[in-house]
Design an enzyme around this catalytic site. Structure first.
Site, PDB file in Angstrom:
ATOM      1  N   ARG A   1     -37.725  51.289 -37.328  1.00 14.64           N
ATOM      2  CA  ARG A   1     -36.909  50.091 -37.147  1.00 14.64           C
ATOM      3  C   ARG A   1     -37.173  49.017 -38.218  1.00 14.64           C
ATOM      4  O   ARG A   1     -36.792  47.865 -38.062  1.00 14.64           O
ATOM      5  CB  ARG A   1     -37.176  49.481 -35.770  1.00 14.64           C
ATOM      6  CG  ARG A   1     -36.900  50.412 -34.603  1.00 14.64           C
ATOM      7  CD  ARG A   1     -36.471  49.606 -33.378  1.00 14.64           C
ATOM      8  NE  ARG A   1     -36.690  50.281 -32.103  1.00 14.64           N
ATOM      9  CZ  ARG A   1     -36.002  51.340 -31.671  1.00 14.64           C
ATOM     10  NH1 ARG A   1     -35.083  51.893 -32.428  1.00 14.64           N
ATOM     11  NH2 ARG A   1     -36.263  51.851 -30.483  1.00 14.64           N
TER      12      ARG A   1
ATOM     13  N   LYS B   1     -38.890  39.064 -33.895  1.00 13.47           N
ATOM     14  CA  LYS B   1     -39.330  40.337 -33.332  1.00 13.47           C
ATOM     15  C   LYS B   1     -39.799  41.227 -34.487  1.00 13.47           C
ATOM     16  O   LYS B   1     -39.022  41.536 -35.390  1.00 13.47           O
ATOM     17  CB  LYS B   1     -38.173  41.009 -32.586  1.00 13.47           C
ATOM     18  CG  LYS B   1     -38.563  42.363 -32.011  1.00 13.47           C
ATOM     19  CD  LYS B   1     -37.477  42.956 -31.149  1.00 13.47           C
ATOM     20  CE  LYS B   1     -37.850  44.348 -30.675  1.00 13.47           C
ATOM     21  NZ  LYS B   1     -36.804  44.949 -29.851  1.00 13.47           N
TER      22      LYS B   1
ATOM     23  N   TYR C   1     -46.191  42.613 -18.379  1.00 11.94           N
ATOM     24  CA  TYR C   1     -46.315  43.669 -17.371  1.00 11.94           C
ATOM     25  C   TYR C   1     -47.421  43.327 -16.376  1.00 11.94           C
ATOM     26  O   TYR C   1     -47.542  43.965 -15.342  1.00 11.94           O
ATOM     27  CB  TYR C   1     -46.594  45.018 -18.062  1.00 11.94           C
ATOM     28  CG  TYR C   1     -45.499  45.352 -19.059  1.00 11.94           C
ATOM     29  CD1 TYR C   1     -44.293  45.890 -18.617  1.00 11.94           C
ATOM     30  CD2 TYR C   1     -45.634  45.061 -20.416  1.00 11.94           C
ATOM     31  CE1 TYR C   1     -43.258  46.159 -19.508  1.00 11.94           C
ATOM     32  CE2 TYR C   1     -44.613  45.327 -21.323  1.00 11.94           C
ATOM     33  CZ  TYR C   1     -43.427  45.870 -20.863  1.00 11.94           C
ATOM     34  OH  TYR C   1     -42.414  46.119 -21.739  1.00 11.94           O
TER      35      TYR C   1
ATOM     36  N   CYS D   1     -30.685  50.599 -28.066  1.00 14.67           N
ATOM     37  CA  CYS D   1     -31.587  51.731 -28.330  1.00 14.67           C
ATOM     38  C   CYS D   1     -31.825  52.637 -27.129  1.00 14.67           C
ATOM     39  O   CYS D   1     -32.044  53.828 -27.284  1.00 14.67           O
ATOM     40  CB  CYS D   1     -32.906  51.245 -28.918  1.00 14.67           C
ATOM     41  SG  CYS D   1     -33.845  50.174 -27.840  1.00 14.67           S
TER      42      CYS D   1
ATOM     43  N   LYS E   1     -42.377  38.021 -30.599  1.00 17.51           N
ATOM     44  CA  LYS E   1     -42.747  39.309 -30.009  1.00 17.51           C
ATOM     45  C   LYS E   1     -43.273  40.239 -31.093  1.00 17.51           C
ATOM     46  O   LYS E   1     -42.637  40.354 -32.134  1.00 17.51           O
ATOM     47  CB  LYS E   1     -41.493  39.916 -29.375  1.00 17.51           C
ATOM     48  CG  LYS E   1     -41.693  41.298 -28.810  1.00 17.51           C
ATOM     49  CD  LYS E   1     -40.391  41.864 -28.371  1.00 17.51           C
ATOM     50  CE  LYS E   1     -40.649  43.305 -27.958  1.00 17.51           C
ATOM     51  NZ  LYS E   1     -39.449  44.031 -27.679  1.00 17.51           N
TER      52      LYS E   1
ATOM     53  N   ARG F   1     -41.616  52.701 -25.593  1.00 21.25           N
ATOM     54  CA  ARG F   1     -40.622  53.713 -25.982  1.00 21.25           C
ATOM     55  C   ARG F   1     -40.714  54.944 -25.094  1.00 21.25           C
ATOM     56  O   ARG F   1     -39.717  55.627 -24.884  1.00 21.25           O
ATOM     57  CB  ARG F   1     -40.752  54.018 -27.470  1.00 21.25           C
ATOM     58  CG  ARG F   1     -40.326  52.783 -28.259  1.00 21.25           C
ATOM     59  CD  ARG F   1     -40.303  52.970 -29.743  1.00 21.25           C
ATOM     60  NE  ARG F   1     -40.062  51.674 -30.373  1.00 21.25           N
ATOM     61  CZ  ARG F   1     -40.269  51.410 -31.659  1.00 21.25           C
ATOM     62  NH1 ARG F   1     -40.708  52.364 -32.456  1.00 21.25           N
ATOM     63  NH2 ARG F   1     -40.021  50.212 -32.141  1.00 21.25           N
TER      64      ARG F   1
HETATM   65  C1  PBG Z   1     -35.517  47.209 -27.256  1.00 18.44           C
HETATM   66  C2  PBG Z   1     -36.842  46.629 -26.946  1.00 18.44           C
HETATM   67  C3  PBG Z   1     -38.121  47.076 -27.298  1.00 18.44           C
HETATM   68  C4  PBG Z   1     -39.023  46.271 -26.602  1.00 18.44           C
HETATM   69  C5  PBG Z   1     -38.273  45.341 -25.892  1.00 18.44           C
HETATM   70  N1  PBG Z   1     -36.937  45.554 -26.140  1.00 18.44           N
HETATM   71  C6  PBG Z   1     -38.569  48.239 -28.092  1.00 18.44           C
HETATM   72  C7  PBG Z   1     -38.309  48.337 -29.518  1.00 18.44           C
HETATM   73  O1  PBG Z   1     -37.822  47.429 -30.176  1.00 18.44           O
HETATM   74  O2  PBG Z   1     -38.572  49.436 -30.010  1.00 18.44           O
HETATM   75  C8  PBG Z   1     -40.509  46.420 -26.611  1.00 18.44           C
HETATM   76  C9  PBG Z   1     -41.213  45.920 -25.406  1.00 18.44           C
HETATM   77  C10 PBG Z   1     -42.609  46.397 -25.223  1.00 18.44           C
HETATM   78  O3  PBG Z   1     -43.197  47.108 -26.062  1.00 18.44           O
HETATM   79  O4  PBG Z   1     -43.167  46.056 -24.187  1.00 18.44           O
HETATM   80  N2  PBG Z   1     -34.988  46.957 -28.451  1.00 18.44           N
END
Ligand code: PBG
Length: 356
Positions: free
Chosen positions: A248, A226, A344, A153, A279, A236
């Site tokens: 998504r 996820k 973070y 992405c 996640k 993003r």
């Molecule tokens: C990429 C990805 C994402 C995150 C981690 N890897 C974003 C998404 O799926 O849109 C999100 C991490 C975060 O919000 O801290 N695919």
């Protein structure tokens, strides 16, 4: 339990052990209950509280996310994630040494390429931004564990996690690109690859490609459960990866589904995942606990960007004690079952944990 009566005294033996004899007061006692049992006894001072503490955090529980951009020459702060920034190549050695010195368990890398295209080719270029970042970090801090996010992405012009045809993200064709990406990360020196795309079959595809390329020993951390979450919003901005059309939900999970999360984990384990992930973390602690109950492999939780942003915003307004709230929140994720927390807050939390 034995119960004796003598005169007007009742002796109640044993609540926890058969040898424990308690001279009971005149009023009747329910064995095991108040006043024999006072849970406050073990909360009387910090020494006792520490002795019986069930969950403790350590810096090596944490993985710190780093955003590396090929398009900048100075660090670029991320407004929705106070304290976080995009880093240019050339600044990572310093970061890596600082993170390693704090005893943090590892980093996870996200790359922002100078140019994006339909096929996300920057994701699997030998000299791509993440591939170069890995080498820079490994040169500076060889023992710091480097995990790479394997996804398209950030590299595709449309911002989706896979190849798009007719407005639909193609599953099987995407697998080949993800496999190339993982192998290129391995070749650059990554310690762990972490697919986050949510295509079906990606763990098997990565395992096969890694094995065939001489990386049979490289572990896969699968973003197994996820969810399609609103809490990825700030990320993003940070990774410049918002989808340019649609969303998504055709590949990430429906937030309502806990049992399906267990199926996702099961499939990833069968395909060869070495670690699995849930996640985001906070809205899904029940999922974490259920995965923990069912599986014995290491479990990670991603405390995502929106969770971080909420806490930072409240703290900035003086509405929460940031240190206490953060450690409570991270401790809760660990108590729910996570062995590893991607956060973070890793650097700040590691510092706080090191203070008396
Ligand atoms: C990429 C990805 C994402 C995150 C981690 N890897 C974003 C998404 O799926 O849109 C999100 C991490 C975060 O919000 O801290 N695919």
């Amino acid at each position: 339990m034995a119960l004796e009566t003598g005169g007007d005294r009742r002796v109640v033996a044993a609540t926890d052990t058969a040898t424990d004899t308690i001279v009971a007061p005149r009023r009747p006692v329910v064995a095991g209950g108040f006043p024999a049992r006072r849970l406050r006894r073990l909360r009387r001072n910090e020494g006792l509280r520490r002795l019986v503490r069930e969950t403790t955090l350590q810096p090596d529980d944490f993985i710190y996310p780093l955003f590396v951009s090929e398009a900048i020459t100075e660090p670029a702060p991320i407004t929705s994630m106070p304290g976080q920034a995009q880093w240019p190549l050339g600044t990572l050695a310093h970061q890596a040494r600082q993170i390693a010195a704090l005893g943090i368990g590892g980093v996870i890398l996200f790359g922002i390429p100078a140019v994006k295209d339909e096929l996300g080719s920057g994701a699997y270029a030998a000299d791509g931004v993440v591939q170069r970042a890995i080498r820079e970090i490994k040169d500076a801090a060889p023992d710091l564990v480097v995990v790479t996010d394997v996804c398209l992405c950030e590299y595709t012009s449309h911002g989706h996690c896979g190849l798009v045809r007719g407005g639909v993200v193609q599953n099987d064709e995407t697998l080949e690109l993800l496999a190339r990406e993982a192998v290129s990360h391995a070749a650059a020196g990554a310690d762990v690859v972490a697919p986050s795309d949510m295509m079906d079959g990606r763990v098997a595809a990565l395992r096969e490609a890694l094995d065939a390329s001489g990386y049979a020993d490289l572990p896969i951390l699968a973003y197994s459960a996820k969810f399609a979450s609103a809490f990825y919003g700030p990320f993003r901005e940070a990774a410049e990866s918002a989808p340019q059309f649609g969303d998504r939900r055709g590949y990430q999970m429906d937030p309502a589904n806990g049992r399906e999360a267990l199926r996702e984990v099961e499939l990833d384990v069968l395909e060869g995942a070495d670690m699995v992930m849930v996640k985001p973390a906070l809205p899904y602690l029940d999922v974490l606990a259920r995965v923990r109950d069912r599986w014995n492999l290491p479990l990670a939780a991603y405390n995502v960007s929106g969770e971080y942003a909420m806490l930072k915003a409240a703290a900035a307004n003086g509405w929460l004690d940031e240190r206490r709230a953060t450690l409570e929140l991270l401790g809760g994720i660990k108590r729910a079952g996570a062995d590893v927390i991607i956060t973070y807050h890793a650097i700040e939390a590691a510092r706080w944990l090191g203070e008396p």
